[in-house]
Enzyme design. Structure first.
Site, short mmCIF file in Angstrom:
data_model
loop_
_atom_site.label_atom_id
_atom_site.label_comp_id
_atom_site.label_asym_id
_atom_site.label_seq_id
_atom_site.Cartn_x
_atom_site.Cartn_y
_atom_site.Cartn_z
N GLU A 124 -27.59 15.81 40.61
CA GLU A 124 -27.90 15.02 39.43
C GLU A 124 -26.88 15.36 38.33
OE1 GLU A 124 -31.76 15.59 37.65
OE2 GLU A 124 -31.52 13.83 36.40
N GLY A 264 -31.56 24.49 33.69
CA GLY A 264 -32.67 25.37 34.08
C GLY A 264 -32.99 25.30 35.56
N ALA A 265 -33.19 24.08 36.06
CA ALA A 265 -33.55 23.92 37.46
C ALA A 265 -33.42 22.46 37.85
CB ALA A 265 -34.99 24.39 37.69
N MET A 266 -33.55 22.18 39.15
CA MET A 266 -33.35 20.82 39.66
C MET A 266 -34.37 20.50 40.73
SD MET A 266 -31.70 18.07 39.50
CE MET A 266 -32.19 16.70 40.53
N GLU A 267 -34.94 19.29 40.61
CA GLU A 267 -36.10 18.88 41.41
C GLU A 267 -35.76 18.28 42.78
OE1 GLU A 267 -35.04 17.35 38.52
OE2 GLU A 267 -35.30 15.17 38.66
N GLU A 301 -40.42 21.08 37.52
CA GLU A 301 -39.70 20.61 38.71
C GLU A 301 -40.69 20.13 39.77
OE1 GLU A 301 -36.75 20.19 37.98
OE2 GLU A 301 -36.62 21.63 36.33
N HIS A 304 -41.97 16.67 39.04
CA HIS A 304 -40.99 15.61 39.33
C HIS A 304 -41.19 15.02 40.73
CE1 HIS A 304 -38.21 15.12 36.05
NE2 HIS A 304 -37.72 16.35 36.07
N1 TRP Z 1 -33.42 16.98 36.42
C1 TRP Z 1 -33.25 18.33 35.98
C2 TRP Z 1 -34.52 18.69 35.24
O1 TRP Z 1 -34.88 18.10 34.30
C3 TRP Z 1 -32.09 18.51 35.05
C4 TRP Z 1 -30.83 19.04 35.64
C5 TRP Z 1 -30.68 20.12 36.38
C6 TRP Z 1 -29.52 18.53 35.43
N2 TRP Z 1 -29.36 20.32 36.64
C7 TRP Z 1 -28.63 19.38 36.08
C8 TRP Z 1 -28.99 17.46 34.76
C9 TRP Z 1 -27.26 19.17 36.05
C10 TRP Z 1 -27.63 17.23 34.73
C11 TRP Z 1 -26.76 18.09 35.39
O2 TRP Z 1 -35.23 19.56 35.62
ZN ZN Z 2 -36.72 17.25 34.49
#
Ligand code: TRP
Ligand code: ZN
Length: 876
Positions: A124, A264-267, A301, A304
């Site tokens: 993302e 922070g983190a990614m879903e 996360e 999501h």
């Molecule tokens: N979708 C992620 C969240 O809200 C956000 C995110 C994580 C993101 N890593 C990223 C967005 C890198 C842009 C680039 O938890």
């Molecule tokens: Zn998010």
């Protein structure tokens, strides 16, 4: 380099081709990873038969390209730095590509990269195009089958989304695992992880009795730091079932901790990837705030999985559709799990400082922007936090039951689809039978609305007339603003009785707490049968993301501080009262007049400190002064020095005047109980910390002893960090230096604790900070390539108002130098780090000129799209 071009929402076109199946094979190698993709593609029935096929692809070396297993002639396609275009394709076909890429050289941390030796991905928003040629847009959703090949010793663990379906040994000491994800998903939710990882496993039984395996993957040495994240995950899964009826939909849910991560983190579906700072906790290494942060991010996360993954965004202009809703959901979860008023107070205090600042600067944008150059610049407080405030208003407007019906309708109707904000609000309108047309303006209009309120009590007719006038200041590109639909929750508190009065509006009895709807530029609300003169309690629980002005006297505020039935507004009264005193002192400082402390503030604090306490955490929040950044947001022009001097003066005056009260509170809240991150214990530590801070503001000898003892005892990181911070921020270098040294040596092996060590010392008010930052940039534990380090050292420095804004401009220059270097390494982090410089118009002439000069210097560089977009806006 060509000038980066903006993308417009109004140019949206549905994709001409969709991918139904995506098969990927990764042959991992740090210098040259081979990625083979086999895509099953169909033309959209409504697309023109001669529509060309476009696949995004950046920084990829193309080795082979087959259409229906036949090599494509070079004349049949075009390849440039943005991707591949194939002019003539059949209505249905397969496309097979083979590309090479170099994860070890990827310092942007987008796409496939290496972190502490392991391979991981971040797709993302538009990272997948750095992995393979693909229609990298969220409205193309495919079923993925992924084979990961790695070295059996260096990468014993090979993970991707979904379920493992096959594994085996290969020659040359290599092995593979194949994963299948049955849920169609956009490319931005793809993930892969490979490395030498250890895992903690647990189980969750869903509402329908399905067993789900839960795994948290970390480096071996961190196995002891996963308990809290696992417990939080299980609570979040249960909460989403109970509150939203949402059940998990795969047999396995994985979280992986990585050290180098931009956010922070990614879903990613079934395989969430986390910044290690957002998963790992231990009482000895993480503060209460970190424990709460981890709980919130794990929940975010996880949530999501429905709000984002099962129902996703049509295009990136709809980002707040998933982020605003999901932040609202994680805030509600944390409020339910901890102390609801404290959660709200902390969220609002942060929101009013940081999001209001964004709204007041050159990058102000609506929660659904109309155009952007670089989407990663739009992962902002406005999209996330204001987006959540707007969802919260929706919930309050239609009521929880209709909101829940709307949510069910949304998830059912759009399951497996990529949709828009209109689709979401439409479900809410349908479920509640309410007209939300005017409300939609919240999504289009940028800027913080301001409400001027005034009220009058009519003693003869026993009426209270409340007049509200709204205006939204101009923001870049939006000069004309329309009135918004603003829900204002309120009560009238009898000034004699101290009780909430029953509200009668337009002849209708409304109880003691009601929501009035401001829709016009100006509206007067007449309350009848008001038995006594009231003090209004307005915008309870921060019912709308606005600035509300009401001419409260200090007596009014001291009254509301103790008598308001709304806990949030009692806190609000404490902040408003402090602000009145601070404003006087800021003026005194500017005029060179002697500063005099308002004794009414001291009296109000004394009353708070000596009254019986029901919620220690709320009391702690009431005793905290607004931060310098928060004070700055309320000023027409930011006077850095006056704000600092005024706030220090108040802190010290309170510390002197209430020394015994603070000491009593401190002593009463020292505890030898084993650490637990429970709301009760957190509240107690928080109150103790506030008391110690006031005692240390005057450097009382006994306080110094207590503080040193708290540091030496080392019960938990919350206590240790607060003690260390107070020692380091005091004028007593003979205490600060050995404490810092001891802490740095003790935790040299723990990267996340060293981040705290960096931040604490560059946040102090002393003048040596700039030299310290320069020195620490050479420290072996520091690296510009690691975003956590950049945030801990340079990010924290830029928040240090007196030192960053030094009048010789050296603070600005240091930040600009770092931005220039990061622009090459990691554009996303460079742009974020630069943000404080873009706010130059808020400061005095001398500082404006210095900041502007640094922006001009940055502009001379060959810039990434991220930094380019920000510099252009800042200098426009
Ligand atoms: N979708 C992620 C969240 O809200 C956000 C995110 C994580 C993101 N890593 C990223 C967005 C890198 C842009 C680039 O938890
Ligand atoms: Zn998010």
């Amino acid at each position: 380099m060509s000038k980066p071009q903006p993308v417009h929402l109004s140019d949206y076109q549905p994709p001409a081709y969709r991918v139904t199946h995506t098969e990927l094979t990764f042959d991992l190698d740090p210098a040259s990873t081979r990625v083979e993709a086999r895509l099953t593609i169909e033309r959209h029935p409504e697309a023109a038969p001669n529509a060309p096929l476009f696949l995004n692809g950046e920084q990829l070396t193309l080795e082979s390209l087959l259409l229906d297993d036949e090599p494509l002639a070079e004349s049949a396609y075009q390849h440039d730095d943005k991707g591949l275009t194939v002019a003539n394709v059949p209505a249905a076909f397969t496309l097979a590509t083979r590309v090479r890429l170099a994860p070890e050289e990827n310092t942007a941390l987008e796409g496939l990269y290496q972190s502490s030796g392991m391979f991981c991905t971040q797709c993302e928003a538009e990272g997948f195009r750095r992995i393979t040629f693909y229609p990298d847009r969220p409205d193309v959703m495919a079923v993925f089958r992924v084979t990961v090949i790695g070295d059996a010793t260096r990468e014993p663990v090979l993970l991707a989304n979904g379920n493992p379906v096959e594994r085996g040994e290969l020659e040359g000491g290599r092995h593979f695992v194949t994963w299948e994800d049955p849920h169609p998903k956009p490319a931005y939710l793809f993930a892969l992880v490979a490395g030498d990882l250890a895992c903690v496993e647990d189980h969750f039984t869903t509402m329908n009795g399905r067993e789900v395996t839960l795994q948290i993957w970390v480096e071996e040495e961190n196995l002891g730091k996963t308990d809290h994240a696992m417990a939080s995950l299980k609570r979040a899964m249960r909460w989403d079932e109970d509150s939203y009826g949402r059940e998990y939909d795969l047999d396995r849910f994985m979280i992986v901790a990585v050290n180098d991560f931009n956010m922070g983190a990614m879903e990613n579906k079934g395989l969430n990837i986390f910044n290690s700072a957002a998963v790992l906790t231990h009482p000895d290494t993480a503060t209460d705030a970190a424990f709460q942060q981890v709980e919130g991010i794990v929940a975010h996360e996880y949530f999501h999985n429905w709000s984002g993954n099962r129902v996703t965004c049509r295009d990136w202009f709809q980002l707040s559709l998933k982020e605003g809703f999901t932040v609202f959901r994680d805030q509600s979860f944390s409020a339910d799990t901890n102390s609801a008023p404290v959660k709200r107070i902390q969220d609002v205090a942060f929101f009013r400082t940081a999001q209001f600042a964004e709204d007041a600067g050159p990058t102000a944008h609506s929660i659904r922007p109309e155009h952007y150059i670089e989407i990663t610049n739009f992962y902002t407080l406005t999209i996330y936090e204001k987006g959540a405030e707007v969802v919260r208003m929706l919930k309050n407007l239609v009521g929880w039951e209709a909101f829940r019906r709307g949510s069910d309708l949304y998830f059912e109707r759009f399951d497996g689809q990529a949709v828009t904000i209109e689709d979401f609000v439409g479900c809410m309108a349908e479920a509640s039978q309410q007209d939300l047309t005017q409300f939609m303006r919240w999504y289009h209009q940028a800027g913080t609305p301001e409400i001027d309120a005034h009220g009058e009590y009519d003693y003869v007719n026993a009426e209270y007339r409340l007049t509200l006038r709204q205006r939204t200041p101009m923001t870049p590109g939006q000069t004309h603003k329309q009135p918004l639909h603003i829900p204002v929750r309120m009560g009238l508190v009898g000034t004699k009785s101290g009780h909430d009065l029953t509200l009668t509006l337009d002849g209708e009895k409304r109880g003691k707490d009601t929501v009035i709807h401001l829709r016009e530029a100006e509206q007067t609300f007449v309350f009848t049968d008001v038995a006594e003169a009231p003090t209004p309690s307005l915008l309870r629980n921060f019912s709308a993301p606005v600035k509300l002005h009401f001419p409260y006297s200090r007596e009014d505020l001291a009254f509301l501080l103790t008598e308001d039935s709304d806990g949030f507004n009692r806190w609000e009264a404490s902040q408003r009262l402090a602000m009145l005193a601070l404003n006087d002192l800021i003026a005194a400082h500017r005029n060179g007049v002697e500063k005099v402390m308002d004794t009414r503030v001291i009296d109000a604090y004394r009353a708070l400190l000596t009254a019986p306490v029901n919620d220690k955490a709320v009391l702690a929040e009431m005793l905290k002064l607004p931060s310098e950044a928060c004070i700055a947001e309320s000023q027409p022009l930011v006077d850095v020095d006056a704000i600092h001097a005024a706030r220090e003066f108040v802190r010290q005056s309170l510390g002197f005047a209430l020394r015994d009260e603070f000491m009593a509170v401190y002593t009463a809240n020292v505890s030898s109980k084993a650490y637990a991150p429970t709301p009760e214990q957190i509240g107690q530590r928080s109150l103790k910390s506030v008391a110690l801070a006031y005692l240390m503001a005057v450097e009382d000898e006994e306080a110094i002893e207590r503080c040193q003892a708290q540091f030496d005892a080392g019960h938990n990181m919350t206590d240790v960090r607060q003690a260390l911070t107070l020692l380091v921020h005091s004028s007593r270098d003979e205490l600060a230096a050995p404490a810092l040294k001891a802490f740095g040596e003790k935790w040299a092996h723990d990267s996340l604790v060293m981040d705290q060590w960096f931040s604490i010392q560059v946040s102090r008010p002393q003048e040596d900070v700039l030299e310290r930052v320069k020195y620490l940039m050479q420290h072996p534990a520091f690296s510009l390539k690691n975003p956590n380090k950049v945030r801990a050292l340079l990010g924290a420095f830029a928040q240090n108002r007196v030192n960053f804004h030094r009048l010789d401009g050296a603070g600005y220059a240091l930040l600009a130098d770092a931005v220039i270097e990061l622009n090459r390494l990691n554009p996303e982090i460079a742009a974020r780090l630069m943000t404080p410089l873009t706010r130059w118009r808020r400061f005095d002439d001398a500082r404006q000129a210095l900041m502007q000069a640094e922006l001009e210097r940055i502009k001379q560089e060959p810039l990434s799209a991220n930094v380019y977009e920000l510099v252009e806006k800042a200098l426009a």
